[in-house]
Scaffold this motif. Sequence first.
Motif, PDB file in Angstrom:
ATOM      1  N   THR A 163      -1.569   2.504  10.262  1.00  0.00           N
ATOM      2  CA  THR A 163      -0.340   2.109   9.168  1.00  0.00           C
ATOM      3  C   THR A 163      -0.297   4.063   8.745  1.00  0.00           C
ATOM      4  OG1 THR A 163       0.842   1.248   7.643  1.00  0.00           O
ATOM      5  CG2 THR A 163      -1.191   1.006   7.126  1.00  0.00           C
ATOM      6  N   SER A 164       0.269   4.506   8.133  1.00  0.00           N
ATOM      7  CA  SER A 164       0.410   5.150   7.223  1.00  0.00           C
ATOM      8  C   SER A 164       0.541   5.058   5.909  1.00  0.00           C
ATOM      9  CB  SER A 164       1.761   6.259   7.409  1.00  0.00           C
ATOM     10  OG  SER A 164       2.622   5.784   6.681  1.00  0.00           O
ATOM     11  N   ALA A 165      -0.060   3.917   5.101  1.00  0.00           N
ATOM     12  CA  ALA A 165       0.416   3.305   4.188  1.00  0.00           C
ATOM     13  C   ALA A 165      -1.717   3.584   3.453  1.00  0.00           C
ATOM     14  CB  ALA A 165       0.485   2.429   3.794  1.00  0.00           C
ATOM     15  N   GLY A 214       1.176  -1.149  -0.321  1.00  0.00           N
ATOM     16  CA  GLY A 214      -0.097  -0.126   0.036  1.00  0.00           C
ATOM     17  C   GLY A 214       0.732   0.981  -0.147  1.00  0.00           C
ATOM     18  N   SER A 215       1.975   0.890   0.532  1.00  0.00           N
ATOM     19  CA  SER A 215       3.276   2.370   0.828  1.00  0.00           C
ATOM     20  C   SER A 215       3.559   2.770  -0.282  1.00  0.00           C
ATOM     21  CB  SER A 215       3.870   2.376   1.867  1.00  0.00           C
ATOM     22  OG  SER A 215       4.821   1.680   1.899  1.00  0.00           O
ATOM     23  N   CYS A 216       3.654   1.852  -0.851  1.00  0.00           N
ATOM     24  CA  CYS A 216       4.544   2.431  -2.435  1.00  0.00           C
ATOM     25  C   CYS A 216       4.286   3.079  -3.733  1.00  0.00           C
ATOM     26  CB  CYS A 216       4.997   0.887  -3.398  1.00  0.00           C
ATOM     27  SG  CYS A 216       3.706  -0.404  -4.024  1.00  0.00           S
ATOM     28  N   GLY A 217       2.532   3.173  -3.132  1.00  0.00           N
ATOM     29  CA  GLY A 217       2.162   3.549  -4.404  1.00  0.00           C
ATOM     30  C   GLY A 217       1.332   2.402  -6.465  1.00  0.00           C
TER      31      GLY A 217
END
Length: 76
Positions: A24-26, A2-5
């Motif tokens: 999470t920040s994602a 999710g965090s990679c975009g």
Amino acid sequence: MGSCGDYAVTVVDRSQQQWTGSETSAPIKKAALDITQGDAMRKLLSGKFAVLSAAPYHATRLIAEAAKSGGAHYLD
């Protein structure tokens, strides 16, 4: 993932209480859904690229069938 975009990630559990402490920040969506409800699973997976299952063994067939019906790849 999710965090990679590159992916839109949705975490599914039948109990919203299970998400406690999993912040999470994602940018991750959360959905409360009983995975044994085939129609609801098919609707959720329709148009999705893939499903990564971490469900108990007895539920894997149901998720795989919903993924196939929804046109999503399945990985257990």
